[in-house]
Design an enzyme around this catalytic site. Structure first.
Site, PDB file in Angstrom:
ATOM      1  CB  CYS A 168      -0.968   0.003   1.181  1.00 50.41           C
ATOM      2  SG  CYS A 168      -0.227   0.267   2.793  1.00 50.41           S
ATOM      3  CB  THR A 169       0.664   4.537  -1.364  1.00 50.50           C
ATOM      4  OG1 THR A 169      -0.736   4.774  -1.413  1.00 50.50           O
ATOM      5  CG2 THR A 169       1.116   3.901  -2.661  1.00 50.50           C
TER       6      THR A 169
END
Length: 185
Positions: free
Chosen positions: A60-61
């Site tokens: 994920c970011t």
């Protein structure tokens, strides 16, 4: 005779707890250099939720922003089923630079967050001790500025996670999502 023995056992237990849960903090931590976009490359935890959800997790970011009062706003976007979900957290600074606290509004758990090691432009190793009524757990995150990290950084993450008392089955290098970078905000 019993008192000295109990003292020795107490000190040994204290030493063991210190070795597993008291992660160091990056010397000379620079908050402004830590801000910006990161990818979650690795996640390690001995918590029940991690064991249950591990097979579903993907890279994920995370975007880290500094607030005017020195706290960190942390926004993570991660894939969930066929959509992306966003989680916002406010990490409250402590008197020790690189160490933050967070209380989950949903679960009431208390998080002791430490930026253990970072070079700011490549990777960051973050350790968290989570305390809630049912007990404590440990979580280690490996962040990267890009979607790839060297084998040496991945090995350092694994080694550090084990130093925190986590087992091989508690350690995960997160798979990429397959979405383009424009779709991963």
């Amino acid at each position: 005779m019993q008192a000295p023995l109990l003292s020795i056992l107490g000190l040994a237990l204290l030493g063991a707890l210190h070795a597993q849960g008291d992660a160091p903090v990056q010397a000379g931590f620079q908050e402004e250099q830590f801000t910006g976009k990161w990818y979650s490359i690795g996640l390690a935890s001995n918590s029940n939720w991690f064991k249950e959800k591990k097979h579903l997790m993907k890279m994920c970011t995370t975007v880290v922003s500094a607030t005017a009062d020195g706290n960190l706003e942390v926004t993570s976007t991660y894939p969930k089923a066929d959509r992306c979900e966003t989680k916002n957290s406010l990490y409250i600074k402590t008197e020790e630079p690189g160490r933050f606290s967070y209380t989950s509004p949903r679960w009431g758990s208390k998080h002791d967050i430490r930026i253990v090691e970072t070079n700011y432009d490549e990777y960051a190793l973050v350790a968290t001790q989570i305390s809630k009524s049912s007990g404590t757990s440990t979580m280690v995150l490996l962040y990267s500025r890009t979607k790839e990290l060297s084998p040496e950084r991945l090995e350092r993450f694994t080694q550090f996670s084990k130093e925190q008392g986590l087992a091989d089955e508690d350690i995960l290098i997160l798979p990429k999502t397959g979405k383009s970078s424009a779709e991963e905000r």
